[in-house]
Design a protein around this motif. Sequence first.
Motif, PDB file in Angstrom:
ATOM      1  N   LEU A 239       0.926  -1.269  -0.076  1.00  0.00           N
ATOM      2  CA  LEU A 239       0.021  -0.062  -0.019  1.00  0.00           C
ATOM      3  C   LEU A 239       0.856   1.175  -0.047  1.00  0.00           C
ATOM      4  O   LEU A 239       0.602   2.482  -0.821  1.00  0.00           O
ATOM      5  CB  LEU A 239      -0.762   0.137   1.269  1.00  0.00           C
ATOM      6  N   GLU A 243       0.621   3.993  -2.821  1.00  0.00           N
ATOM      7  CA  GLU A 243       0.119   5.291  -2.644  1.00  0.00           C
ATOM      8  C   GLU A 243       1.237   6.277  -3.059  1.00  0.00           C
ATOM      9  O   GLU A 243       0.867   7.309  -3.763  1.00  0.00           O
ATOM     10  CB  GLU A 243      -0.077   5.289  -0.998  1.00  0.00           C
ATOM     11  N   TYR A 246       0.765   6.383  -6.551  1.00  0.00           N
ATOM     12  CA  TYR A 246      -0.337   7.392  -6.758  1.00  0.00           C
ATOM     13  C   TYR A 246       0.050   8.710  -6.936  1.00  0.00           C
ATOM     14  O   TYR A 246      -0.373   9.589  -7.508  1.00  0.00           O
ATOM     15  CB  TYR A 246      -1.584   6.760  -6.073  1.00  0.00           C
ATOM     16  N   GLU A 312      -6.019   6.082 -10.985  1.00  0.00           N
ATOM     17  CA  GLU A 312      -7.224   5.465 -10.317  1.00  0.00           C
ATOM     18  C   GLU A 312      -6.359   5.188  -8.769  1.00  0.00           C
ATOM     19  O   GLU A 312      -5.364   5.334  -8.618  1.00  0.00           O
ATOM     20  CB  GLU A 312      -7.220   3.959 -10.684  1.00  0.00           C
ATOM     21  N   ALA A 313      -7.388   5.609  -7.855  1.00  0.00           N
ATOM     22  CA  ALA A 313      -7.095   5.538  -6.459  1.00  0.00           C
ATOM     23  C   ALA A 313      -6.746   4.199  -5.899  1.00  0.00           C
ATOM     24  O   ALA A 313      -7.044   3.347  -6.699  1.00  0.00           O
ATOM     25  CB  ALA A 313      -8.147   6.289  -5.651  1.00  0.00           C
ATOM     26  N   VAL A 314      -5.887   4.110  -5.074  1.00  0.00           N
ATOM     27  CA  VAL A 314      -5.525   2.772  -4.375  1.00  0.00           C
ATOM     28  C   VAL A 314      -6.713   2.155  -3.857  1.00  0.00           C
ATOM     29  O   VAL A 314      -7.324   2.632  -2.790  1.00  0.00           O
ATOM     30  CB  VAL A 314      -4.337   2.854  -3.559  1.00  0.00           C
ATOM     31  N   ASP A 315      -7.040   0.827  -4.282  1.00  0.00           N
ATOM     32  CA  ASP A 315      -8.040   0.163  -3.551  1.00  0.00           C
ATOM     33  C   ASP A 315      -7.439  -0.868  -2.595  1.00  0.00           C
ATOM     34  O   ASP A 315      -6.777  -1.706  -3.151  1.00  0.00           O
ATOM     35  CB  ASP A 315      -8.974  -0.772  -4.712  1.00  0.00           C
ATOM     36  N   LYS A 316      -7.795  -0.660  -1.367  1.00  0.00           N
ATOM     37  CA  LYS A 316      -7.223  -1.299  -0.432  1.00  0.00           C
ATOM     38  C   LYS A 316      -7.752  -2.806  -0.471  1.00  0.00           C
ATOM     39  O   LYS A 316      -6.829  -3.751  -0.080  1.00  0.00           O
ATOM     40  CB  LYS A 316      -7.545  -0.727   1.078  1.00  0.00           C
ATOM     41  N   ARG A 317      -9.095  -2.839  -0.592  1.00  0.00           N
ATOM     42  CA  ARG A 317      -9.267  -4.391  -0.712  1.00  0.00           C
ATOM     43  C   ARG A 317      -8.752  -5.348  -1.832  1.00  0.00           C
ATOM     44  O   ARG A 317      -8.356  -6.320  -1.745  1.00  0.00           O
ATOM     45  CB  ARG A 317     -11.031  -4.076  -1.110  1.00  0.00           C
ATOM     46  N   GLN A 318      -8.745  -4.544  -3.239  1.00  0.00           N
ATOM     47  CA  GLN A 318      -8.295  -5.362  -4.065  1.00  0.00           C
ATOM     48  C   GLN A 318      -6.673  -5.754  -3.927  1.00  0.00           C
ATOM     49  O   GLN A 318      -6.167  -6.654  -4.428  1.00  0.00           O
ATOM     50  CB  GLN A 318      -8.065  -4.437  -5.553  1.00  0.00           C
TER      51      GLN A 318
END
Length: 1128
Positions: A239, A243, A246, A312-318
């Motif tokens: 992450l 980030e 990102y 695209e924003a960071v998708d923590k779930r993915q």
Amino acid sequence: MLRSLDSGSYKPVVIQFDCRRWFLETGHLDRMDNPINDKIFHHLPSDCEAALEPLTAFIEPKYGEELLTSHMEDGGTLDLEIKQLIFTHHPLFSSEHVLAAQLKEYYKTYTERITLNVTKVLKDRLLVLRHAYAKLLESDPRTRGFHGSVHDEIDVTQRLDIYRKEIRSCRDEYNIEAEKDRVLLTNMLRVWKDIKNLRKKNKFSCTSLKLIIKKEEVEKEEEEEERKEELRQDTKETLTELEAEYEKNLEKYKKTLATWKAAYKKKKEAKKRQEQRKSLGAEEEAEDSTLTTAQDEVLLAVPDEEKPLPPEAVDKRQVELRILDIFSRTRKPPGEPNVHLELSLNHSITKDNHCSDGEKRRRQAVSKAKISLRILINKKLVTQTPLATFNNDFTIQVNQSYRMGLSSFPQIITLEVVEGSGLRETNIAAVSLPIPSKSSFHKEKYEDIVFAGSQQVTCNHNGTGCGLANSEYGSSFTKGSVSYHLNWYIEEEAEEIQIDTQPTQSLSVPSSAMKESNQKTTVPGYERTHIDPNHPGNCELIAHLQKAAFGLVKPSNYFEIDWCEGDFCTDVELDTSVRFRVLQLRDKEEPAFKNLRLIPPVESQILRKSLEAYEEENLTGMGQEESATESHLIGIDRRWDNVERLLASLRRHMQQRYMQANLAFKVEDLVQEERIPDIGTIGTSLLSVFKPRRPLRPERKKRDQVRGTALGDQNVNLIVHIAQAFHVPVRHESSLSPGSSSSDLLERENHVRPFIEATFQRTILRTSVAEGPNPTWNQQLSFPFKAPNDNFSPASLQTVTDNIYFHLYDEVIHDMLEDDRLRESTVYHRIEKRWLGSLRIPFSTIYANSKIEGTFSLEEPVVLLGYVRDSSTSGNPTGFIQSSEHSKTGTHLSIYLTLEPTLPPPEPFKAQFESSEPEDVLSASKDWVDTLDAKFSQRHFRTHVLDLSGKLVSMNRFIRPLKPPEELISEDISETTRRVAWYVSLIPSLADMTLFPGACDIWANSEQFLTMLTGDEEEHAVLLTNFFLHLGKTAYLLVGSGIPEGQTCYVLTIEENGDQVLWNPSTAKSYSAQDSFSPLHAVYSLVNEDNIWANTQKYDDPPRVNLDVSMSGWRSFYSRSVPDPGLP
């Protein structure tokens, strides 16, 4: 570290400095505060002058022939050692072999990865990097709430970025290696499961591989905590990286968006001005707007750029799901045991008789396949390895070394893998060996080079073939590897081979010879040179120079022992050495030692009892030793001791007399090759095609004999086929209790339930249980045969005294259940076996005849309590007959015995024997026998035999009336006859090949036979004939063929009523000449004290032979033209 590049090579140059300052005044190493720097430079003290020479020197590359130096062009001596040849795929592979090869390859990779332990190293490195990163992060001034200098902040930021990159790279590499370990372990378990399923499906095993799986239990809770912590750490790092990426992409997006908006705004204003100009008209256009118009047109001609999209924003779930997927592929689940694999070769391979027909044909093809390696230099054949057969794992141990003297440097060295020989030779594959440099000598490590073929092969058995696209196991081509090492050897003579640079020219191989040198020039040269005398390569040169110094140099073209090496031990030590004495006796082929193959190197491990017994036996020939030995023996023990002495003396006498004759080999003894077909053999082969086929009367094909030295790792088995039995006694009804119901009713219906139990060399096998007095089994039993000292030579096999025993039993089932209420749910039986008869066949008989086939009479107990013989099976109309009666009422067993593979029979003597007979009689005997052999090739005729003195004697010389012991004579002539036959049968029987190993058939007269108290069928028959002649009977010595003896001797008596009776002297049983169950199945000749008659009738089986020698059908040896000269 300097590396050699394609464009050239770098040569390191040593730089010397007068003043070096590596340490400070405090004693610490003088170094930079931050060793991590983007720039690479060489740190030098500031007060040192610059280097006058460069750190590296560039050398121009050389190509082609310039790389060959002068010493390479001169050639040299090459040493090539080939260790083994391993096939990883072959057309004769079974499906199990293909899977086993995959498992071996996986296991090899598995052991290499276990040895390197890359995954563990990367895991530890990742932990160290994370710990260093966390420690550096804690030491960051910004994390502690105050700011340091700008230089320190920039330095910490750069170091943190470097650590992040290292952690990310190490984590990715660790995941890749962990996934490789997981996939490799899964593949090994999958292949092992396929092998087990294939073995279970086929019901046999072709390989000896066995994968041992060892599980190590672990703590599930601890692994779950470690898994969570590792997952949290990876997720946090990922992450953070995403980030940061990102943020970088967002800044880039903002800049790109501002640029796009500015361009879009300019383009929009230009379009607006263009529309205004169109509305005002050309006359009102200002003169100064021409430049603006051109700029607007250029701007509008450029195509519109797309509006940049935001990152695209960071998708923590993915991210978490992606990391979980990586963990599932690279890590084992928590609580799963740690698995350690070990590959062994302890699994037993199924024997051929328990495999399918296709597998039998495949194994037969594997045993016939021969592989060799050809060595070619510059495409010219130099040598070839011996032909070798496959092991069970398709590995061939070559273990051959070749030393080749080359007159020029080789261009190419090729190894060719060849299968077969002669016209059936096939080149499987070829591989080129890398030529070593001149600086490489005596490599100890073997190198593996892989070869592969390109042929497509299909098989008509269980072989998978190769190169088949649609085949599950045979899609691969033939491939494997060769273990070798190749190096140059210096200062050693070798066979010099002239290697031509043109492949089309011929290759000459002249033998090298040592150049003779002058003694006057050699010795001073030796004194001036500095030659290392301890170097193995200088041994021959030093020996030659030392001989020249003493004037012992002489030209020789033969092998000469190096006298400079010295003696290993003294003569006294040799005389007292037990092992050296045993080696001498084995070399002399003494009977007690000639079959020893492996003699222990340590004297304490040698069995001294055999040597002491031999030495004592030699000493007992002296009178004082003999009297001392016999002093403690009395009665029969002394008699047997004398017999043993006599037999040992006779063995030594026969062996010493004809040892040199056996060593005189002929061409046929050394060269074994197939006979060249001629017109006669071709015609016979063509006639066999049109020969009528009899499916109900099949013929056994003759098998090729296998020499003892060619057996290798093959197993020799004794094959016994038990067909059926006749006239088995049945249980008497009185022996069955009338009160029982189920089991007794079963026994009343079947009367007898026989089975055969066979015993050979401590191995016991049995058939299934049959029913009735004439049972049929048709079962085959296979006994492993162990030769003395694993020596399968004829001389060793003749010493085997083992017997194979057949026992006929009746299986009786007794119902032991007393409560009838439990009979429906409970079975309680007691099974016992009752002996009904036995048969003994010596192994020497099977070995001498290659096979034994026929119906044999069993030895039965004198009284069979509770058993009678059914008249319906014996043909006697009087009802039941007592089992003590013989001939047609006896029990007979039909069997077939042979050896697999067929061993060569003992070779006959090649010597010309001496004889006291006149020369004209011997010449007439040879003509008489040759004439009969040409007409009756299946019968064996002879007139003279070898006696114990080693001379040829006419057979009728052994026949003379001899008075039997007084205790055997009674008033009843028939009773006396039976007593005499019983007396002769009590003398032990021993075949000549066992009594006199390595000799031919030797006859002893009656006096010698009674002295030795042992002999074969000939001695028993001669003694019984002589006894019968003294009793006034008309008796003949019958020479023929019987079962199981093969060539044997019986006694024929003609009674007063004209009946012809055949006597077996070894068993004292008599048979009528018309008895079809008689063990004698061929009559060759008859002998009495006056003449020898040969059977010239059409048939030779006793029921159809007229045994009256006065009638036609018999040819006598002694006649008017060849009279009997009488005793010499």
